[in-house]
Design a protein around this motif. Structure first.
Motif, PDB file in Angstrom:
ATOM      1  N   ARG A  95       0.817  -1.218   0.000  1.00  0.00           N
ATOM      2  CA  ARG A  95       0.000   0.000   0.000  1.00  0.00           C
ATOM      3  C   ARG A  95       0.850   1.268   0.000  1.00  0.00           C
ATOM      4  O   ARG A  95       0.392   2.333  -0.405  1.00  0.00           O
ATOM      5  CB  ARG A  95      -0.958  -0.025   1.191  1.00  0.00           C
TER       6      ARG A  95
ATOM      7  N   CYS B  52       1.663  -3.928  -7.413  1.00  0.00           N
ATOM      8  CA  CYS B  52       0.229  -4.233  -7.319  1.00  0.00           C
ATOM      9  C   CYS B  52      -0.064  -5.606  -7.906  1.00  0.00           C
ATOM     10  O   CYS B  52      -0.816  -6.411  -7.326  1.00  0.00           O
ATOM     11  CB  CYS B  52      -0.577  -3.164  -8.053  1.00  0.00           C
TER      12      CYS B  52
ATOM     13  N   TYR C 286      -7.848  -5.438  -2.620  1.00  0.00           N
ATOM     14  CA  TYR C 286      -6.640  -4.694  -2.960  1.00  0.00           C
ATOM     15  C   TYR C 286      -6.703  -4.151  -4.380  1.00  0.00           C
ATOM     16  O   TYR C 286      -6.208  -3.047  -4.653  1.00  0.00           O
ATOM     17  CB  TYR C 286      -5.391  -5.552  -2.732  1.00  0.00           C
TER      18      TYR C 286
ATOM     19  N   TYR D  10      -8.725  -1.108  -4.038  1.00  0.00           N
ATOM     20  CA  TYR D  10      -7.969  -0.048  -3.359  1.00  0.00           C
ATOM     21  C   TYR D  10      -6.971   0.616  -4.313  1.00  0.00           C
ATOM     22  O   TYR D  10      -6.872   1.852  -4.376  1.00  0.00           O
ATOM     23  CB  TYR D  10      -7.239  -0.611  -2.148  1.00  0.00           C
TER      24      TYR D  10
END
Length: 214
Positions: free
Chosen positions: A86, A108, A127, A130
């Motif tokens: 992140r 990612c 994820y 996000y």
């Protein structure tokens, strides 16, 4: 099992995309249209946990973050890898060079793929959401293939096709060999043989090079 090889990720022409999209136009639209990359995640999913305090003190360089994430994945510590990944959002915002952006996308891709490999599909969807909806990063075809593959593995083929159709019209990249392997196998696994055959015929008509069909 289907074995296929496409000449390149650009082998799928625009007309063929439209043919497949039209043939599947009757499928339900289960994705929300309010985000850039609508994936069928549970809207009631818990938000991602906050960063651990010490993580904020580490180097935000995209390449260093990527190295740490890959090391933690290899150690099977996916939670720590995910928390580290992140930070790549901050790296992308603070350093907008092409190399930094490419490294961010690889990070990612790595954590989403690792979550899928571990069968943690809900985390993979969270994820993906996000990174590419909340943080407005740009996925590559590999990131999207993880989602398509995860949905097909769960038997959620309609949702995989719906996501694929969205990518055809909204993304800057084209599907590749892996995309179609997932979709064809997913259709076959749920005994939708005719739709799988139609997809094969349509891709073949785009002059793709098919190695073999078994």
């Amino acid at each position: 099992m289907f074995h296929l090889r496409l000449r390149s990720s650009n082998a799928i022409s625009a007309p063929i995309r439209l043919i497949f999209s039209n043939n599947l136009s009757s499928l339900p639209n289960s994705s929300a249209a309010s985000v850039q990359y609508p994936i069928p995640r549970d809207p009631s999913s818990r938000p991602l946990p906050p960063h651990k305090e010490f993580m904020w003190k580490l180097d935000w360089c995209a390449s260093h973050i990527h190295t740490r994430v890959m090391m933690m994945i290899k150690l099977s510590n996916l939670d720590a890898a995910a928390d580290q990944s992140r930070l790549t959002v901050l790296a992308a915002r603070s350093r907008s060079s092409s190399s930094s952006i490419a490294t961010t996308t690889r990070t990612c891709d790595a954590i989403i793929g690792a979550m899928c490999s571990a069968g943690r599909y809900s985390d993979a969807f969270d994820y993906f959401h996000y990174f590419f909806n909340v943080s407005n990063l740009k996925p590559n075809v590999s990131c999207c293939n993880h989602i398509i593959g995860a949905l097909c593995h769960q038997g959620r083929v309609d949702e995989a096709v719906q996501f694929y159709r969205h990518l055809l019209t909204e993304s800057s990249f084209t599907p590749n060999e892996e995309t179609y392997i997932f979709l064809v196998k997913g259709l076959v696994d749920v005994r939708r043989i005719k739709e799988a055959e139609d997809l094969i015929i349509e891709v073949m008509s785009s002059e793709a090079d098919w190695c073999s069909i078994i």
